[in-house]
Design a protein around this motif. Structure first.
Motif, mmCIF file in Angstrom:
data_model
loop_
_atom_site.group_PDB
_atom_site.id
_atom_site.type_symbol
_atom_site.label_atom_id
_atom_site.label_comp_id
_atom_site.label_asym_id
_atom_site.label_seq_id
_atom_site.Cartn_x
_atom_site.Cartn_y
_atom_site.Cartn_z
ATOM 1 N N PRO A 274 0.634 -1.321 -0.176
ATOM 2 C CA PRO A 274 0.026 -0.141 0.018
ATOM 3 C C PRO A 274 0.758 1.116 0.040
ATOM 4 C CG PRO A 274 -0.125 -0.851 2.078
ATOM 5 C CD PRO A 274 0.722 -1.947 1.313
ATOM 6 N N VAL A 275 0.621 2.161 -0.987
ATOM 7 C CA VAL A 275 1.242 3.362 -0.926
ATOM 8 C C VAL A 275 0.181 4.445 -1.454
ATOM 9 C CG1 VAL A 275 2.867 4.682 -2.411
ATOM 10 C CG2 VAL A 275 3.497 2.413 -1.980
ATOM 11 N N ILE A 276 0.356 5.595 -1.002
ATOM 12 C CA ILE A 276 -0.551 6.891 -1.332
ATOM 13 C C ILE A 276 0.490 7.974 -1.684
ATOM 14 C CG2 ILE A 276 -0.603 7.860 1.010
ATOM 15 C CD1 ILE A 276 -3.382 8.853 0.166
ATOM 16 N N ILE A 277 0.215 8.544 -3.084
ATOM 17 C CA ILE A 277 1.082 9.441 -3.801
ATOM 18 C C ILE A 277 -0.271 10.544 -4.018
ATOM 19 C CG2 ILE A 277 2.359 10.243 -5.600
ATOM 20 C CD1 ILE A 277 3.188 7.314 -5.921
ATOM 21 N N GLY A 278 0.215 11.867 -3.549
ATOM 22 C CA GLY A 278 -0.635 12.807 -3.743
ATOM 23 C C GLY A 278 -0.643 13.554 -4.915
ATOM 24 N N GLU A 279 -1.066 14.727 -5.180
ATOM 25 C CA GLU A 279 -1.124 15.418 -6.423
ATOM 26 C C GLU A 279 -0.176 16.145 -7.040
ATOM 27 O OE1 GLU A 279 -4.607 18.085 -5.790
ATOM 28 O OE2 GLU A 279 -6.101 16.421 -5.868
ATOM 29 N N ASN A 280 0.197 16.358 -8.004
ATOM 30 C CA ASN A 280 1.141 17.299 -8.795
ATOM 31 C C ASN A 280 2.617 16.793 -8.498
ATOM 32 O OD1 ASN A 280 -0.837 18.780 -10.038
ATOM 33 N ND2 ASN A 280 -1.153 19.800 -8.100
ATOM 34 N N CYS A 281 2.954 15.273 -8.252
ATOM 35 C CA CYS A 281 4.182 14.891 -7.738
ATOM 36 C C CYS A 281 4.902 14.359 -9.154
ATOM 37 C CB CYS A 281 4.051 13.739 -7.047
ATOM 38 S SG CYS A 281 3.260 14.267 -5.477
ATOM 39 N N TYR A 282 6.088 13.962 -9.204
ATOM 40 C CA TYR A 282 6.726 13.836 -10.410
ATOM 41 C C TYR A 282 7.722 12.630 -9.848
ATOM 42 C CZ TYR A 282 9.483 13.279 -14.474
ATOM 43 O OH TYR A 282 10.136 13.043 -15.719
ATOM 44 N N LEU A 283 7.632 11.556 -10.157
ATOM 45 C CA LEU A 283 8.655 10.281 -9.950
ATOM 46 C C LEU A 283 9.112 9.832 -11.308
ATOM 47 C CD1 LEU A 283 6.249 10.566 -7.832
ATOM 48 C CD2 LEU A 283 6.680 8.197 -7.171
ATOM 49 N N GLU A 284 10.425 9.528 -11.452
ATOM 50 C CA GLU A 284 11.115 9.041 -12.303
ATOM 51 C C GLU A 284 12.144 8.169 -11.901
ATOM 52 O OE1 GLU A 284 13.402 10.217 -16.314
ATOM 53 O OE2 GLU A 284 12.584 11.823 -15.061
ATOM 54 N N ASN A 285 12.205 6.951 -12.607
ATOM 55 C CA ASN A 285 13.266 5.727 -12.166
ATOM 56 C C ASN A 285 13.252 5.553 -10.612
ATOM 57 O OD1 ASN A 285 13.776 5.980 -14.833
ATOM 58 N ND2 ASN A 285 15.684 7.647 -14.696
ATOM 59 N N CYS A 286 12.163 5.241 -10.143
ATOM 60 C CA CYS A 286 12.094 5.161 -8.571
ATOM 61 C C CYS A 286 11.454 3.801 -8.516
ATOM 62 C CB CYS A 286 11.331 6.016 -8.082
ATOM 63 S SG CYS A 286 11.847 7.705 -8.078
ATOM 64 N N PHE A 287 11.691 3.114 -7.047
ATOM 65 C CA PHE A 287 11.166 2.261 -6.361
ATOM 66 C C PHE A 287 10.431 2.715 -5.421
ATOM 67 C CE2 PHE A 287 10.782 -0.826 -3.258
ATOM 68 C CZ PHE A 287 10.005 -1.887 -3.850
ATOM 69 N N ILE A 288 9.032 2.436 -5.216
ATOM 70 C CA ILE A 288 8.663 3.001 -4.036
ATOM 71 C C ILE A 288 7.582 1.753 -3.349
ATOM 72 C CG2 ILE A 288 6.909 4.507 -3.216
ATOM 73 C CD1 ILE A 288 8.716 6.063 -4.521
ATOM 74 N N GLY A 289 8.222 1.589 -2.321
ATOM 75 C CA GLY A 289 7.917 0.270 -1.512
ATOM 76 C C GLY A 289 6.590 0.437 -0.569
ATOM 77 N N PRO A 290 6.131 -0.673 0.195
ATOM 78 C CA PRO A 290 4.839 -0.784 0.826
ATOM 79 C C PRO A 290 5.037 0.298 2.083
ATOM 80 C CG PRO A 290 5.522 -2.862 0.502
ATOM 81 C CD PRO A 290 6.805 -1.887 -0.254
ATOM 82 N N GLU A 302 15.347 9.027 -9.502
ATOM 83 C CA GLU A 302 16.197 7.954 -9.160
ATOM 84 C C GLU A 302 16.273 7.516 -7.572
ATOM 85 O OE1 GLU A 302 19.875 8.525 -11.005
ATOM 86 O OE2 GLU A 302 19.228 8.997 -13.005
ATOM 87 N N GLY A 303 15.259 7.280 -6.814
ATOM 88 C CA GLY A 303 14.889 7.066 -5.673
ATOM 89 C C GLY A 303 14.499 5.779 -5.274
ATOM 90 N N ASP A 304 14.904 5.415 -4.077
ATOM 91 C CA ASP A 304 14.409 3.978 -3.548
ATOM 92 C C ASP A 304 13.813 4.115 -2.125
ATOM 93 O OD1 ASP A 304 14.031 1.524 -2.719
ATOM 94 O OD2 ASP A 304 15.857 0.478 -3.616
ATOM 95 N N LEU A 305 12.486 3.959 -1.752
ATOM 96 C CA LEU A 305 11.975 4.322 -0.919
ATOM 97 C C LEU A 305 10.848 3.378 -0.280
ATOM 98 C CD1 LEU A 305 11.622 7.171 0.863
ATOM 99 C CD2 LEU A 305 9.697 7.935 -0.529
ATOM 100 N N GLU A 306 11.014 3.226 1.072
ATOM 101 C CA GLU A 306 10.080 2.261 1.794
ATOM 102 C C GLU A 306 9.641 2.664 3.130
ATOM 103 O OE1 GLU A 306 9.862 -2.489 2.500
ATOM 104 O OE2 GLU A 306 11.327 -1.802 0.755
ATOM 105 N N HIS A 307 8.371 2.557 3.564
ATOM 106 C CA HIS A 307 7.836 2.621 5.070
ATOM 107 C C HIS A 307 8.388 3.976 5.374
ATOM 108 C CE1 HIS A 307 7.925 1.568 9.266
ATOM 109 N NE2 HIS A 307 6.858 1.238 9.033
ATOM 110 N N SER A 308 8.072 4.937 4.657
ATOM 111 C CA SER A 308 8.584 6.455 4.751
ATOM 112 C C SER A 308 7.354 7.380 4.550
ATOM 113 C CB SER A 308 9.724 6.790 4.021
ATOM 114 O OG SER A 308 10.860 5.918 4.525
#
Length: 357
Positions: A274-290, A302-308
């Protein structure tokens, strides 16, 4: 019946975030913590709500929450000049409360249970106080209650060295007007505050009807970073509705329950809910974890983010090591030069700029 939400205090346990903002406005699953309590109160049918604010963060709380129109209620803001205790907050709010019974709700608490059941108990039994309790592993960190098998409260102790039970007071209380008289008959504690536990103990000394109900569902006190992350995890686990309103390119992968807001662009990225991402964001070459919440207008490259939890307007770029268990403040900028691989954990306040080298 009225309600009183406490949204003052200095939030020292959530610094550096609370150097620049109210702890009750820090988001959990992209919603201010304060609003969870507000919605619980509204769900119980209460429409006259007072919010205690401090001189430092009061204007921010008022600007964010408004006069209650968007919630369909009336909100009155009450200034507490200094954090002199919960009972002091009630004393300051007495002109607003008048002779009405009321719910007092600490603005950094979130509970799973609905308030309506407890409110009905309070009214039907014609109580002067109804307190809510939860079994905890570290009772000495809380106000603690000793109760008999019928739920009758026998004794209350604030942060005892030798707790008489493992039943901690949840930051939600139901009071009749009698609590004002009790507060008028207590003295400041050793830490110089008027304690609500002392006021309830005074009701017990006067043999007034005081009962306790035990919470079976979860209770979250979000006063520290790890508590905030745990609250974020539980809310995402139990309340997230998947929805993709932004743009996700064909190279990206969405797995599980993911919510993406309007105007957000996801490019060549993998998001595992489960992940929530708000409005008007920009994500490129990323991994977004649970168990990650990303607020509006965040840039992740170019980010790797989890439990944050990442707050509004933050920018994280070029960090190839996984960021875990972190809270990144509003408009914070986090970049990297050269470094040895390792897991990274952060607690970064608003408007910071951090470069790892």
């Amino acid at each position: 019946m009225k309600a009183l939400i406490l949204s003052g205090g200095k939030g020292t346990r959530l610094r550096p975030l609370t150097y620049t903002g109210a702890k009750q406005l820090v988001p959990v699953a992209n919603k201010p913590i304060l609003w969870y309590g507000l919605e619980d109160i509204i769900g119980a049918g209460i429409t006259e709500i007072g919010i205690i604010i401090s001189p430092e963060t009061g204007e921010e709380v008022k600007a964010k929450t408004g006069n209650g129109e968007k919630f369909g209620v009336n909100i009155t803001y009450i200034l507490q000049e200094k954090p002199a205790g919960l009972a002091h907050a009630v004393k300051v709010a007495q002109p607003f409360l008048g002779d009405d019974s009321f719910i007092m709700y600490l603005g950094d608490n979130i509970i799973q249970s609905e308030l309506q059941t407890f409110l009905e108990t309070f009214k039907k039994q014609d109580l002067d106080a109804l307190i809510m309790l939860r079994k905890v592993s570290n009772p000495s960190a809380f106000g603690v209650a000793k109760v008999d098998e019928n739920g009758q409260v026998l004794q209350l102790i604030e942060k005892p060295k030798n707790p008489p039970s493992n039943l901690a007071l949840v930051g939600i209380y139901f009071f009749s007007k009698t609590i004002h008289e009790a507060i008028d008959n207590i003295q400041p504690s050793a830490r110089g505050e008027l304690e609500i536990t002392d006021a309830i103990q005074k009701l017990l000394d006067w043999e007034k009807p005081v009962k306790a109900c035990t919470l079976e569902g979860w209770w979250l006190d979000t006063g520290k970073k790890d508590d905030l992350l745990e609250a974020n995890r539980i809310i995402l686990d139990t309340q997230l509705s998947p929805s993709v309103k932004g743009e996700v390119d064909e190279k990206s992968q969405i797995i599980g329950r993911v919510q993406i807001g309007t105007g957000t662009k996801v490019v060549n990225s993998s998001i595992r809910g489960p992940v929530i991402i708000g409005e008007n964001c920009y994500l490129e070459n990323c991994f977004i974890g649970p168990y990650t919440s990303i607020a509006d207008e965040v840039t992740l490259i170019e980010g790797d983010l989890e439990h944050s939890v990442v707050l509004k307007g933050a920018k994280i770029s070029g960090i190839h090591q996984r960021i875990v268990d972190s809270v990144i403040g509003q408009r914070a900028q986090l970049g990297v030069a050269n470094m040895r691989p390792k897991a990274l954990r952060f607690m970064i306040g608003d408007d910071c700029q951090v470069e790892l080298s």
